[in-house]
Enzyme design. Structure first.
Site, mmCIF file in Angstrom:
data_model
loop_
_atom_site.group_PDB
_atom_site.id
_atom_site.type_symbol
_atom_site.label_atom_id
_atom_site.label_comp_id
_atom_site.label_asym_id
_atom_site.label_seq_id
_atom_site.Cartn_x
_atom_site.Cartn_y
_atom_site.Cartn_z
ATOM 1 N N HIS A 78 17.668 88.857 -10.465
ATOM 2 C CA HIS A 78 16.644 88.046 -9.793
ATOM 3 C C HIS A 78 17.339 86.819 -9.203
ATOM 4 O O HIS A 78 17.793 85.936 -9.929
ATOM 5 C CB HIS A 78 15.567 87.626 -10.794
ATOM 6 C CG HIS A 78 14.293 87.165 -10.167
ATOM 7 N ND1 HIS A 78 14.173 85.960 -9.533
ATOM 8 C CD2 HIS A 78 13.083 87.769 -10.069
ATOM 9 C CE1 HIS A 78 12.940 85.817 -9.083
ATOM 10 N NE2 HIS A 78 12.251 86.909 -9.390
ATOM 11 N N CYS A 135 5.203 90.573 -7.570
ATOM 12 C CA CYS A 135 6.595 90.561 -7.126
ATOM 13 C C CYS A 135 7.295 91.728 -7.809
ATOM 14 O O CYS A 135 6.682 92.729 -8.117
ATOM 15 C CB CYS A 135 7.259 89.219 -7.404
ATOM 16 S SG CYS A 135 7.398 88.805 -9.145
#
Length: 692
Positions: A614, A25
């Site tokens: 995030h 990711c």
């Protein structure tokens, strides 16, 4: 060092045999393992380049890398021991340091889906040729060296010379049996037993099949006619009373591609109707009979005819409009190669050599290649001047691969597609070289082996256009001058005008300083000077605070619910339980990372503060559903600009936490980062204090 770290990570994770799949990711490598008990967590946590190691449920494991995760992922996947390990589907594109495959996929995605069958067709061509590029490259270098030795008198050119005959057999073997290799790869691409495809094509290249063309032996049934246009001989005979056109299939590329497509239909059709218990015998049996006959009677002659006349058509264009042809080819190639659309032209080059005895496409193609290499040389010059070690290594390797091997992909995917200004400079070089080869090719025609005068530069061999293969071209000096012009023009334009936007240049210079690779570092008491030179284009504004990316309640990373962030492996920061759907930039700077799924954003301020936002926890698994991204990578944003709008209700329904995490990735390089927690804030209000 990166490759060494990649090897150490795999060793510490339990070896390549312990890895089922690997994805990444925005910041972490995500492993699915055979046995998580084999992981040496202490070794991972103390390893240089690794920020943290976190076991997950089951046999899943995460290794925290930070902003360089995509590069580390690429290094790991290129390790020899990882050759049999597949990448999972969860890797997130959008990181600044994408792999070459990511870059190419992104370029192809721009046209994917508009004409689905066409996209599949070009992938079919690409995968049929790509596995044999190595042997084609090796053969082309042998051809070049043989021609060079003959031209300077080291080796006599007579066929009676046994040494020369032996050396020619080495490279001619590659091109003679090329149809079998392509049939193998094409069949494999279509999920057919590749040996079956290869054996069917091999049948048309046996001495027995070639013997059918002997009109003296089979004078009652075989007749042969020589084509004045193509200079080839075509024969016909009768087999089982049915007329069959006979051709020499050596070196042909169209026929195996057509044959494999038909074989796939027959093969998969037979597997549906033949019982599993006897498929191993009867599927190959019927396939060989049916497709072998179809290829000999129909597919082969049609493929030869189509390839021949395509070559004749292009030869007509080269002969009647050489200026257009010589300029069009190098101007088109920079756009064809990233999308894989150059494969049909490669096939035509091989077909031209077989049908006409020479090829006229490779000369103009070489102009594009050397314009590409010249641009890379310009990047190398700037990287040496700026003392940018990473770009210097990348461009040096790409330039060596290009000049010695004729391979443009390292330059294209490693540099050019990442810095799009290069294309503007490089296309000028393509045009300049194209004009030169058009003019000189018209004034000084090539003479083929058959004594035919042809406008432009020609070659009688398939060769990767590198410095080593210059001798294979007829009118070698015309070709050499043309590629020199394209190389020099592209290189000079890059050096004079640079290959980066002001934002990219500022970002790269700031990164070099933070890595300790910039030109001399100013002393501690020279802060004004250091600040003034932090970027190449502007004076950096000193960052002292970081705002909230979203309205909500601020909590400590310890209470945010993610062990990786709680470990501070990604730096100090806060978690925010959102009360609004709009996530904004917490600072002004350049977006280094924009995940396609919209769940992660990496920003870097002009004075080097790296901030990660995030959105939610494990929301990468939502694959972008409910996330509407408003920005793109390498874009400059101001504090408060919208990054993404999120449907947090969907996030909750999917079972994921909505807590939005924000950290300063390079906390360790600062005197301190102090979070303000336990308060309710609006987007943009200060939540982190930065101490220098």
């Amino acid at each position: 060092m990166a490759a060494s770290t990649a090897s150490q990570i795999i060793e510490a994770i339990g070896g390549a045999g312990n890895v089922k799949s690997l994805t990444h990711c925005a910041t972490r490598l995500r492993f699915e393992l055979v046995d998580a008990g084999k992981v040496d967590q202490h070794r991972l946590e103390t390893m240089k380049g690794v920020l943290g190691a976190v076991p997950q449920s089951g046999d899943r494991y995460q290794v925290v890398i930070g902003g360089a995760v995509a590069t580390m992922y690429e290094n790991i996947m290129h390790l020899p021991e990882m050759a049999g390990v597949g990448a999972g589907k969860g890797a997130v594109a959008g990181d600044k340091a994408q792999s070459d495959a990511d870059v190419k996929a992104a370029e192809r995605a721009k046209v994917r889906g508009k004409v689905a069958w066409m996209d599949s067709f070009f992938e079919y061509l690409s995968d049929s040729f790509r596995p044999i590029l190595g042997v084609l490259l090796g053969a082309s270098i042998i051809i070049a060296l043989v021609n060079l030795c003959i031209s300077i008198g080291i080796v006599p050119g007579e066929e009676a010379n046994t040494s020369l005959v032996f050396i020619k057999a080495i490279w001619k073997g590659v091109f003679y049996f090329l149809p079998i290799m392509i049939a193998y790869n094409a069949s494999k691409k279509l999920k057919v037993d590749p040996w079956l495809g290869g054996s069917i094509m091999a049948a048309l290249m046996t001495p027995q099949f070639a013997d059918l063309m002997d009109s003296k032996k089979w004078k009652d049934v075989t007749t042969c006619v020589k084509s004045a246009t193509l200079g080839t001989t075509s024969c016909s005979t009768k087999v089982f009373g049915i007329p069959m056109l006979l051709n020499d299939y050596s070196g042909n590329v169209f026929v195996p591609l057509l044959m494999a497509a038909v074989l796939a239909l027959v093969y998969h059709g037979l597997k549906k109707i033949i019982p599993d218990s006897v498929q191993i015998v009867f599927v190959p049996f019927f396939s060989m009979i049916i497709v072998g006959a179809l290829t000999a009677f129909l597919i082969g002659p049609l493929g030869i005819l189509a390839g021949n006349w395509l070559g004749v058509g292009l030869a007509w264009l080269n002969g009647h409009a050489p200026f257009i042809f010589a300029i069009l080819i190098p101007m088109l190639y920079p756009f064809l190669v990233p999308l894989g659309l150059h494969w049909p032209l490669n096939a035509l080059m091989l077909m031209n050599i077989q049908s006409l005895g020479y090829d006229f496409i490779q000369g103009p193609m070489g102009v594009w290649n050397f314009a590409c290499f010249g641009a890379t040389a310009g990047v190398l010059f700037i990287s040496i001047r700026d003392k940018n070690n990473d770009m210097r290594q990348t461009s040096l390797g790409a330039l060596a691969a290009g000049l010695l091997g004729g391979v443009s992909e390292p330059s294209l995917y490693g540099i050019h597609l990442r810095y799009k200004l290069i294309y503007k400079r490089m296309l000028v070089g393509c045009f300049a070289g194209g004009v030169v080869i058009a003019v000189l090719g018209w004034l000084f025609p090539s003479v083929t082996a058959a004594g035919e005068s042809v406008r432009g530069v020609t070659t009688n061999a398939f060769a990767f256009t590198s410095l080593l293969t210059i001798p294979v071209f007829s009118q070698m000096w015309v070709y050499a001058v043309s590629i020199a012009v394209s190389f020099i023009v592209s290189m000079v334009l890059i050096i004079m005008l640079d290959y980066r936007t002001p934002e990219q240049k500022a970002e790269m210079n700031a990164a070099s300083e933070s890595d300790g690779t910039a030109v001399e570092t100013a002393p501690a008491d020279a802060a004004p000077v250091a600040t003034a030179t932090a970027t190449a284009t502007a004076t950096a504004v000193r960052t002292t605070t970081v705002g909230a990316p979203v309205a909500g309640h601020v909590v400590s990373l310890d209470d945010a619910g993610d062990p990786v962030f709680a470990s501070r492996a990604l730096g100090e920061g806060v978690g925010i339980q959102p009360t609004d759907s709009t996530v904004v930039a917490p600072v002004s700077g350049v977006l280094q990372t924009v995940a396609e799924t919209g769940h992660a954003f990496g920003l870097k301020t002009d004075d080097g503060i790296e901030v990660l936002v995030h959105v939610g926890i494990d929301t990468v698994k939502m694959n972008g559903e409910g996330f509407h991204v408003a920005v793109s990578a390498n874009q400059r944003v101001n504090a408060g600009d919208t990054l993404v709008t999120v449907d947090f209700d969907k996030v909750k329904e999917a079972g994921y936490s909505t807590t939005t995490l924000m950290t300063v990735l390079n906390t360790a390089a600062l005197a301190g980062v102090t979070p303000k927690t336990g308060v309710d804030v609006q987007a943009g209000q200060e939540v982190l204090d930065i101490q220098r």
